[in-house]
Design an enzyme around this catalytic site. Sequence first.
Site, mmCIF file in Angstrom:
data_model
loop_
_atom_site.group_PDB
_atom_site.id
_atom_site.type_symbol
_atom_site.label_atom_id
_atom_site.label_comp_id
_atom_site.label_asym_id
_atom_site.label_seq_id
_atom_site.Cartn_x
_atom_site.Cartn_y
_atom_site.Cartn_z
ATOM 1 N N ASP A 66 0.625 -1.168 -0.081
ATOM 2 C CA ASP A 66 -0.005 0.000 -0.058
ATOM 3 C C ASP A 66 0.913 1.221 -0.051
ATOM 4 O OD1 ASP A 66 1.116 -0.368 2.388
ATOM 5 O OD2 ASP A 66 -0.832 0.039 3.718
ATOM 6 N N GLU A 67 2.219 1.114 -0.363
ATOM 7 C CA GLU A 67 3.014 2.202 -0.435
ATOM 8 C C GLU A 67 4.057 2.450 -1.447
ATOM 9 O OE1 GLU A 67 6.196 3.930 3.114
ATOM 10 O OE2 GLU A 67 5.507 1.760 3.089
#
Length: 382
Positions: A102-103
Site C-alpha cells: 500500500d506504499e
Amino acid sequence: MNRAIVHMDLDTFFVSCERLVNSQLNDIPLIIGGGDRGVVSSCSYEARTFGVRSAMPMKMALRLCPQARVVKGDMELYSKMSHTVTEVIEESAPVMEKASIDEFYLDLTGMDKFFGAYKWTNELGAKIEKETGLPISYALSINKTVSKIGTGESKPHGHREIPSVGVHSFLNPLSIRKMPMVGNATFQLLSRVGIRTIGTLSEIPVEVLQQMIGKNGVDLWKKANGIDETPVMPYSERKSISKERTFNSDTTDIRVVKSLISGMAEQLAYQLRCEKWLTSTVVVKIRYSNFDTETKQCRVTYTSADHTLTRIVLELFDKIYTRRMRLRLVGLRFTDLVHGSYQMNLFEDNTQLINLYQAMDAIKMRYGSDAVGRAVGFNFST
C-alpha cells in the site's frame, strides 16, 4: 537540480478495502485481525481514537474498544486492490517503486517545474481515488525520507509539498519518532539524553551519534538534516522464488529428503520476509532416477510463515512421491507473490509466535541465514 520525490500511502488500506465491499463498516470502529489469540493487523481511525494500534494483541484492543467490529481480513481482496492501484500509477509515473502492498515512491525529477510536479501529483492522487475508491495520502519533496515523513503528517487523506527551502522548518519541530529509522529502543536511548525532536538530533555531532547507536548514526544524522540520496528503484513484480537440490547419489531415504525440503521451506520463507513478500502458491518438484519429473502445487492463504509453509510442503511431498523409486532431485518453489510483511498475515497467530519469528530473523540477519533454524531441517538445509 533538486530531486522531486513523491511518497504515496493508501490510508488504512485493509480497512478501506473492506469498506469498499461492505458499506455497513463505514464510520465505525473497525479492527482487521484474528481471534482472541491473534493481533491487530490494521484498524480504522475510529478505533485508533480508543488507543487501538496495529500489532496490538487482539484481547487488549477489544478491552480498549469493546464496541469495535472485527473482520478477519481478506488478502486476496487486498492484493487485487493493490494491483489495481499499481496499474493506475504505472500508467502515468515515469519511475515508480512499490515499497509495500500500500506504499509507493515516485521520482518526478525533471518534470516541468517543481510546482508543475506537485500539480501533476494532485491529479494522479485524484485519479487513483476516482478509479479505485481508495483514499490516499501523499507528499512531494526532495527525497524519500522527507516525503515519507510528509505523508505521515498529512494523514488521513491529505497531501502537501515540502520544497527544499522548507525542509528544515518542516522537520525540526517534529518528534524523532516520526523518522523511519527510529524504533522504540532508539527513541528511548536518545530521549534519555534529551534528544526528542528532529531539530535537536540534527545539531548533534555526527561522531557522537555514531558512538551512541553505531553505524546507523551517520544515516540518522543525515536524514535529520534532510539528506537522503536513496534512489527510487524502478518497480518489477517478482513472480517466484525457488530452491532445488540434486543428490550426489540417488536416494530413497525419505527421512533425509523430508529434512532437506523442510530446510528449503524455512530458508525460502526467511527470504520472503527479508524481501517483504507473501506467497499464495506452493510447488513441490521431484525427479526420479529415470529422469521422470513431477510437480504438485496448492494454493494457500498469503503467508511467509515457515511453520505454515513447511507443513504444506511435506503434505505435497507425501502426495507426489508415489512410485517408491530412487529420487535424483527435489525442488521447492513459492510463487504468486505479493508485497507485504508477515505481520500482515497474522490473522490467527499469537504474539508469542510473532516474537519467536522476530527473534529468529534478527539472529539470522546478524549471523547468517544458517545461524538458527528448526531442528527438522537444520542439518540438511542447502
